[in-house]
Each structure stands twice: as C-alpha cells, then as structure tokens.
Design a protein around this motif. Structure first.
Motif, PDB file in Angstrom:
ATOM      1  N   GLN A 283      -0.322  -5.864  10.034  1.00  0.00           N
ATOM      2  CA  GLN A 283       0.118  -7.178  10.480  1.00  0.00           C
ATOM      3  C   GLN A 283       0.607  -7.134  11.928  1.00  0.00           C
ATOM      4  OE1 GLN A 283       3.131  -9.035   8.140  1.00  0.00           O
ATOM      5  NE2 GLN A 283       1.715  -9.841   6.637  1.00  0.00           N
ATOM      6  N   PRO A 284       0.250  -8.127  12.727  1.00  0.00           N
ATOM      7  CA  PRO A 284       0.836  -8.210  14.073  1.00  0.00           C
ATOM      8  C   PRO A 284       2.308  -8.587  13.983  1.00  0.00           C
ATOM      9  CG  PRO A 284      -0.468 -10.171  13.606  1.00  0.00           C
ATOM     10  CD  PRO A 284      -0.692  -9.230  12.453  1.00  0.00           C
ATOM     11  N   HIS A 285       3.060  -8.224  14.988  1.00  0.00           N
ATOM     12  CA  HIS A 285       4.480  -8.556  15.010  1.00  0.00           C
ATOM     13  C   HIS A 285       4.672 -10.048  15.269  1.00  0.00           C
ATOM     14  CE1 HIS A 285       6.044  -4.223  15.988  1.00  0.00           C
ATOM     15  NE2 HIS A 285       5.227  -4.263  14.945  1.00  0.00           N
ATOM     16  N   ARG A 286       5.722 -10.606  14.699  1.00  0.00           N
ATOM     17  CA  ARG A 286       6.040 -12.018  14.913  1.00  0.00           C
ATOM     18  C   ARG A 286       6.479 -12.234  16.352  1.00  0.00           C
ATOM     19  NH1 ARG A 286       8.813 -14.657   9.656  1.00  0.00           N
ATOM     20  NH2 ARG A 286       8.533 -16.436  11.034  1.00  0.00           N
ATOM     21  N   THR A 287       6.192 -13.414  16.853  1.00  0.00           N
ATOM     22  CA  THR A 287       6.595 -13.763  18.222  1.00  0.00           C
ATOM     23  C   THR A 287       7.560 -14.942  18.262  1.00  0.00           C
ATOM     24  OG1 THR A 287       4.653 -15.209  18.452  1.00  0.00           O
ATOM     25  CG2 THR A 287       4.419 -12.912  19.164  1.00  0.00           C
ATOM     26  N   ASP A 288       7.910 -15.483  17.077  1.00  0.00           N
ATOM     27  CA  ASP A 288       8.770 -16.662  17.037  1.00  0.00           C
ATOM     28  C   ASP A 288      10.249 -16.317  16.954  1.00  0.00           C
ATOM     29  OD1 ASP A 288       8.494 -15.631  14.457  1.00  0.00           O
ATOM     30  OD2 ASP A 288       8.747 -17.601  13.511  1.00  0.00           O
ATOM     31  N   ARG A 289      10.576 -15.034  16.961  1.00  0.00           N
ATOM     32  CA  ARG A 289      11.970 -14.611  16.899  1.00  0.00           C
ATOM     33  C   ARG A 289      12.098 -13.210  17.477  1.00  0.00           C
ATOM     34  NH1 ARG A 289      12.462 -15.103  10.481  1.00  0.00           N
ATOM     35  NH2 ARG A 289      11.439 -17.044  11.056  1.00  0.00           N
ATOM     36  N   ALA A 290      13.342 -12.788  17.701  1.00  0.00           N
ATOM     37  CA  ALA A 290      13.576 -11.462  18.281  1.00  0.00           C
ATOM     38  C   ALA A 290      13.012 -10.378  17.372  1.00  0.00           C
ATOM     39  CB  ALA A 290      15.069 -11.246  18.494  1.00  0.00           C
ATOM     40  N   GLY A 291      12.363  -9.370  17.972  1.00  0.00           N
ATOM     41  CA  GLY A 291      11.754  -8.299  17.214  1.00  0.00           C
ATOM     42  C   GLY A 291      12.745  -7.232  16.801  1.00  0.00           C
ATOM     43  N   ILE A 404      20.287   5.333 -14.703  1.00  0.00           N
ATOM     44  CA  ILE A 404      19.026   5.566 -13.998  1.00  0.00           C
ATOM     45  C   ILE A 404      18.943   4.619 -12.807  1.00  0.00           C
ATOM     46  CG2 ILE A 404      16.494   5.478 -14.153  1.00  0.00           C
ATOM     47  CD1 ILE A 404      16.748   5.910 -17.145  1.00  0.00           C
ATOM     48  N   PHE A 405      18.413   5.118 -11.694  1.00  0.00           N
ATOM     49  CA  PHE A 405      18.024   4.205 -10.621  1.00  0.00           C
ATOM     50  C   PHE A 405      16.617   4.543 -10.146  1.00  0.00           C
ATOM     51  CE2 PHE A 405      19.631   7.533  -7.666  1.00  0.00           C
ATOM     52  CZ  PHE A 405      18.627   7.540  -6.712  1.00  0.00           C
ATOM     53  N   TRP A 406      15.923   3.514  -9.672  1.00  0.00           N
ATOM     54  CA  TRP A 406      14.578   3.650  -9.102  1.00  0.00           C
ATOM     55  C   TRP A 406      14.578   2.977  -7.750  1.00  0.00           C
ATOM     56  CZ3 TRP A 406      10.076   5.982  -9.020  1.00  0.00           C
ATOM     57  CH2 TRP A 406       8.954   5.351  -8.465  1.00  0.00           C
ATOM     58  N   LEU A 407      13.957   3.644  -6.771  1.00  0.00           N
ATOM     59  CA  LEU A 407      13.847   3.096  -5.415  1.00  0.00           C
ATOM     60  C   LEU A 407      12.426   3.318  -4.925  1.00  0.00           C
ATOM     61  CD1 LEU A 407      15.119   2.033  -2.727  1.00  0.00           C
ATOM     62  CD2 LEU A 407      15.660   4.424  -2.195  1.00  0.00           C
ATOM     63  N   SER A 408      11.780   2.257  -4.497  1.00  0.00           N
ATOM     64  CA  SER A 408      10.448   2.385  -3.902  1.00  0.00           C
ATOM     65  C   SER A 408      10.425   1.646  -2.582  1.00  0.00           C
ATOM     66  CB  SER A 408       9.354   1.858  -4.835  1.00  0.00           C
ATOM     67  OG  SER A 408       9.505   0.471  -5.074  1.00  0.00           O
ATOM     68  N   MET A 409       9.902   2.301  -1.558  1.00  0.00           N
ATOM     69  CA  MET A 409       9.892   1.765  -0.205  1.00  0.00           C
ATOM     70  C   MET A 409       8.449   1.662   0.286  1.00  0.00           C
ATOM     71  SD  MET A 409      13.198   1.485   0.415  1.00  0.00           S
ATOM     72  CE  MET A 409      13.992   1.822   1.989  1.00  0.00           C
ATOM     73  N   ILE A 410       7.987   0.449   0.493  1.00  0.00           N
ATOM     74  CA  ILE A 410       6.657   0.177   1.029  1.00  0.00           C
ATOM     75  C   ILE A 410       6.798  -0.909   2.094  1.00  0.00           C
ATOM     76  CG2 ILE A 410       5.551   0.761  -1.166  1.00  0.00           C
ATOM     77  CD1 ILE A 410       5.082  -2.246  -1.615  1.00  0.00           C
ATOM     78  N   GLN A 411       5.695  -1.180   2.808  1.00  0.00           N
ATOM     79  CA  GLN A 411       5.667  -2.282   3.777  1.00  0.00           C
ATOM     80  C   GLN A 411       4.354  -3.032   3.576  1.00  0.00           C
ATOM     81  OE1 GLN A 411       8.710  -2.349   6.787  1.00  0.00           O
ATOM     82  NE2 GLN A 411       8.884  -2.450   4.562  1.00  0.00           N
ATOM     83  N   ALA A 412       4.378  -3.980   2.650  1.00  0.00           N
ATOM     84  CA  ALA A 412       3.179  -4.745   2.305  1.00  0.00           C
ATOM     85  C   ALA A 412       3.557  -6.203   2.125  1.00  0.00           C
ATOM     86  CB  ALA A 412       2.552  -4.204   1.022  1.00  0.00           C
ATOM     87  N   GLN A 413       2.809  -7.083   2.788  1.00  0.00           N
ATOM     88  CA  GLN A 413       3.106  -8.516   2.702  1.00  0.00           C
ATOM     89  C   GLN A 413       1.823  -9.285   2.944  1.00  0.00           C
ATOM     90  OE1 GLN A 413       6.105  -9.800   5.498  1.00  0.00           O
ATOM     91  NE2 GLN A 413       6.890 -11.350   4.106  1.00  0.00           N
ATOM     92  N   GLY A 414       1.600 -10.316   2.138  1.00  0.00           N
ATOM     93  CA  GLY A 414       0.376 -11.092   2.279  1.00  0.00           C
ATOM     94  C   GLY A 414      -0.619 -10.745   1.187  1.00  0.00           C
ATOM     95  N   PRO A 415      -1.902 -11.008   1.432  1.00  0.00           N
ATOM     96  CA  PRO A 415      -2.926 -10.766   0.413  1.00  0.00           C
ATOM     97  C   PRO A 415      -2.935  -9.317  -0.064  1.00  0.00           C
ATOM     98  CG  PRO A 415      -3.836 -12.028   2.237  1.00  0.00           C
ATOM     99  CD  PRO A 415      -2.483 -11.578   2.666  1.00  0.00           C
ATOM    100  N   ARG A 416      -3.228  -9.147  -1.359  1.00  0.00           N
ATOM    101  CA  ARG A 416      -3.320  -7.820  -1.953  1.00  0.00           C
ATOM    102  C   ARG A 416      -4.752  -7.555  -2.403  1.00  0.00           C
ATOM    103  NH1 ARG A 416       0.022  -6.637  -6.619  1.00  0.00           N
ATOM    104  NH2 ARG A 416       0.174  -4.517  -5.786  1.00  0.00           N
TER     105      ARG A 416
END
Length: 437
Positions: A283-291, A404-416
C-alpha cells in the motif's frame, strides 16, 4: 500522585545510554527473548508444530506478506516465530524486531493509562465527561435524518459519563463507517487527521452524538478523547505520559506514536491482495495526514501507536500478571479486573456489534472486547477472555481462566486473497487442541 511516586524499573531495564534508549535497543535481555518450548508451557509438542506450520502456510499462500506470532501460558512462551516479508519492494524479511502499526490495539494501552490515573483518584467512572472536557457541556444528539439531508437534533437528556466513554456507549461517532450525518461529519471535517488532540476535541464538540448516552453501543472516538483527558489531568502530552509511566517501566522502548529515523528499516509496510495481478502489493503511504516518521503526528489513543511483538507481549503479560511485570507495578489487580470485565448489558442494543444486533456472547469491557459466554460465541476460549485487534490485522487475546495469551502481528489491509484462511480462528482452534490434558 503517581507522577511523583512511580516505582522505577529494575536496574536491568534501565537505559544503558541515551542512544540505546532512543534506538529502542534496551530490551535485548528482557522477556520474552526466546521460546521456553511447547511442553514447558503446557502444550503438546506436535500441537505447537502444527500451529507454527499453519502460520507459515498462511504466509506462503500470500494471505499475508509476513507475520510474527507468539503463544504464552503460565508465564512461559510456547512459540515465538517470524515468517515472510516486512516489505515487498526491497524483500526485507519479517523478524521478531519488526515494528508494526498496531492501530486499535492502542486502545487497551489507553485503558491502562486511564486506570493508572483512576487509581490516583483523578477521575471517577460516574463523572460527566464534560468535567474534563468542558467543550462537551452542550452536545446535541441526532434525532432523525433522511437521504435528502434533513436532520433533526435534540438536546442531551443527561451528560454522558466517563464509564460510558470507556464502554463506547456515550454516543460518539468515529467516521470509519456509517452514512449518518455524525459519521459523515467526522470524515468531512477530518477529525482523525487532526494535528493534535486539542483540534480533535474542538471538532468533536461540534458534531452531534449518534444516540442519547447509555442507549446504544457505537465503536467510537472515545479512546482518543481519553488521551486528551490524560493530558488535562497530568499537564503532559499523552505520548510523554505513556513513555514515562508505562513504556519505560515495562521496557517497551519500541512503542510510541511515530517511528524513529534509525528504526525505519524495521518498520513493516501494509499489504493487500492485488486482484488484477493476483498477488500481494504494498500500500502507498497516506498523504492526508502526518506520516509515521513525523514525531508531531496526532497522538491517537484510539489507533496511533507503533509497537513490536516484544513490547506488546510485555504489555500483555503485565495484564496477565494482574498489573505487574519484572518488579514494575503498573496497576493494582482490582484495576486489571475492571479492565477485563464486561460493562454492557445483555440487551441486543447493548451487545458488542456495529450498528446491528451484535455477536452472541461478546461484550465490551474497558476499551476492548470481552467474551462473556464462549458457548454462545462458539469459542473454545475460557469465559472472560478479553481481546482486540488493529485495522492492519495485529491482534491479541488473553484467556484468564487458562492463563493463555496469543499475539499475532501482521500488516494487511484491504482486499484479501480469495479463499484466504481465517488466521485468528485457525490459530485459536489449534491452540486449544494443543493443550496438554
């Protein structure tokens, strides 16, 4: 007050130098660093191997570009692994040190900050919000509207309370969804693109509530408003309060509202499924707010933090331990129990859900969801499991019954990808199947 009498971090957690602190390298020797092993944590070896294999398959199938995952039980780490890529453009691998936009997983962090100040006696659950945000004294409420732009407003029947602010029942909109005039105003006025929390509050003050306080659950701007309240109560910026009172004591030195220039190579990018090319794309970075490289970006308690698996696991384990980790006492056990207790009624309108009847067995506690009836929800998790996720797919849950704890870290947004696995359900089911009987 807590600001004067915070318990300092133990010596091993102290920054070795200013440079080390700024670079986020001071956690090199703090838990968690490696796995204790499946059996040490109370799982079967074969079950955890199956869990790890399933997560790697999800990455291999391009359901996500890369992932870091961690499973803990009884203070032991059963698995802590990374797979895939953090960035497609330069083929940077995903590692345990990768940094993530955690978006709404900022909300539980804000909850802890608020409860710290509650313990200090600086606010109470039944206080009106306007006690801390006077601009909200004369809020109005949507009464009716139609597709032709005709809108009717009504006065508040009573002031919304701090309890309702944290339970998402105060009536505020968010602007993330909904075609009603309140959510549309959030988008039109760029509330979430505000330069700071003062500007955000001024904008919200002029937008009507979705409903009278206490009537309906709406996923809302409430956690950003809490960040503003922290500033009013402490005289500090929200980010500075978190750094001094939470992140430093817990050795969460990768967690902040922006990415340091020296950490940019660790910052994972967000990916989506490109239907035309039938592959993942960045994904391109947003330009409508501070990065995210801008240290002056909005300190959003609802969705602004960047963190690592190491840091968020320490935050989780502090909650598992009822407020303490490695000698640093953050909250009293009572406060943690409040955080994880369902605050909604059993009525359809008050059950967790966005504009609909909600999801059976799931409620809302303080700034996050709670599973109060696993059988109704069709889940193997224990009653009282509390959880939340971020807009780019990061997620966690804590099962206090089974520790128990579970942690998952991904970077996915939009169509799958068509046919993509439901990663959360796959992991959850394998975890409980792997428990040693």
């Amino acid at each position: 007050m807590r600001l004067a009498f915070r318990i300092p971090a133990p010596a091993p957690l102290l920054c070795l130098s200013l440079i080390a602190c700024l670079a986020g390298t001071v956690h090199a020797d703090t838990w968690p660093q490696q796995e204790d092993g499946a059996e040490a944590a109370g799982f079967t070896e074969g079950g955890i191997e199956q869990l790890d294999s399933a997560m790697r398959e999800i990455v291999a199938n391009q359901d996500v570009a890369g992932m870091v995952w961690m499973l803990g039980k009884d203070g032991k780490i059963a698995t802590y692994e990374a797979a895939g890529l953090a960035r497609l453009d330069d083929q940077t691998p995903m590692t345990k040190d990768s940094l993530f936009r955690i978006y709404s997983m900022s909300k539980p962090v804000t909850a802890v900050a608020m409860m710290m100040l509650w313990e200090d006696g600086l606010w109470d659950f039944d206080d009106p919000i306007s006690k801390y945000i006077p601009q909200f004294s004369n809020l109005q409420v949507l009464s009716s509207y139609d597709g032709d732009g005709n809108v009717e407003l009504e006065d508040l029947q009573r002031q919304p309370t701090m309890r309702e602010l944290m339970a998402n029942t105060a009536g505020f909109a968010y602007g993330l969804f909904g075609d009603d005039p309140a959510n549309a105003a959030f988008r039109d006025q760029g509330v979430l693109a505000s330069s700071d929390l003062n500007e955000l509050v001024e904008k919200v003050a002029g937008i009507p509530l979705m409903a009278q306080p206490g009537v309906q659950w709406y996923y809302s701007i409430g956690m950003d408003l809490q960040g503003y309240i922290v500033e009013q109560l402490t005289g500090m910026s929200f980010g500075e309060y978190l750094r001094q009172q939470l992140f430093e004591p817990l050795d969460m030195m990768d967690t902040r509202f922006y990415v340091l220039p020296e950490d940019r190579e660790r910052f994972a990018e967000v990916h989506y499924w490109d239907r035309e090319n039938e592959s993942l794309a960045q994904q391109p970075h947003r330009t409508d707010r501070a990065g995210y490289l801008d240290p002056d970006r909005l300190e959003s308690g609802g969705g602004g933090l960047v963190s690592s698996a190491h840091d968020y696991a320490r935050f989780i384990q502090m909650l598992v331990n009822e407020g303490e980790l490695d000698g640093a006492r953050i909250l009293a056990p009572e406060s943690v129990r409040i955080i994880r207790t369902n605050s909604l009624t059993g009525d359809e309108d008050m059950r967790y859900g966005i504009g609909g009847p909600g999801q059976p067995g799931q409620g809302w506690s303080v700034n996050m969801a709670v599973l109060y009836d696993p059988q109704a929800a069709g889940s193997p998790q224990g009653p009282g499991t509390y959880y939340w996720a971020g807009a780019a797919g990061t997620s966690f849950w804590i099962d206090p019954v089974n520790d128990i704890f579970w942690l998952s870290m991904i970077q996915a947004q939009g169509p799958r990808r068509p046919g993509a696995a439901n990663m959360g359900e796959v992991a959850r089911d394998l975890i409980y199947q792997s428990l040693e009987k």
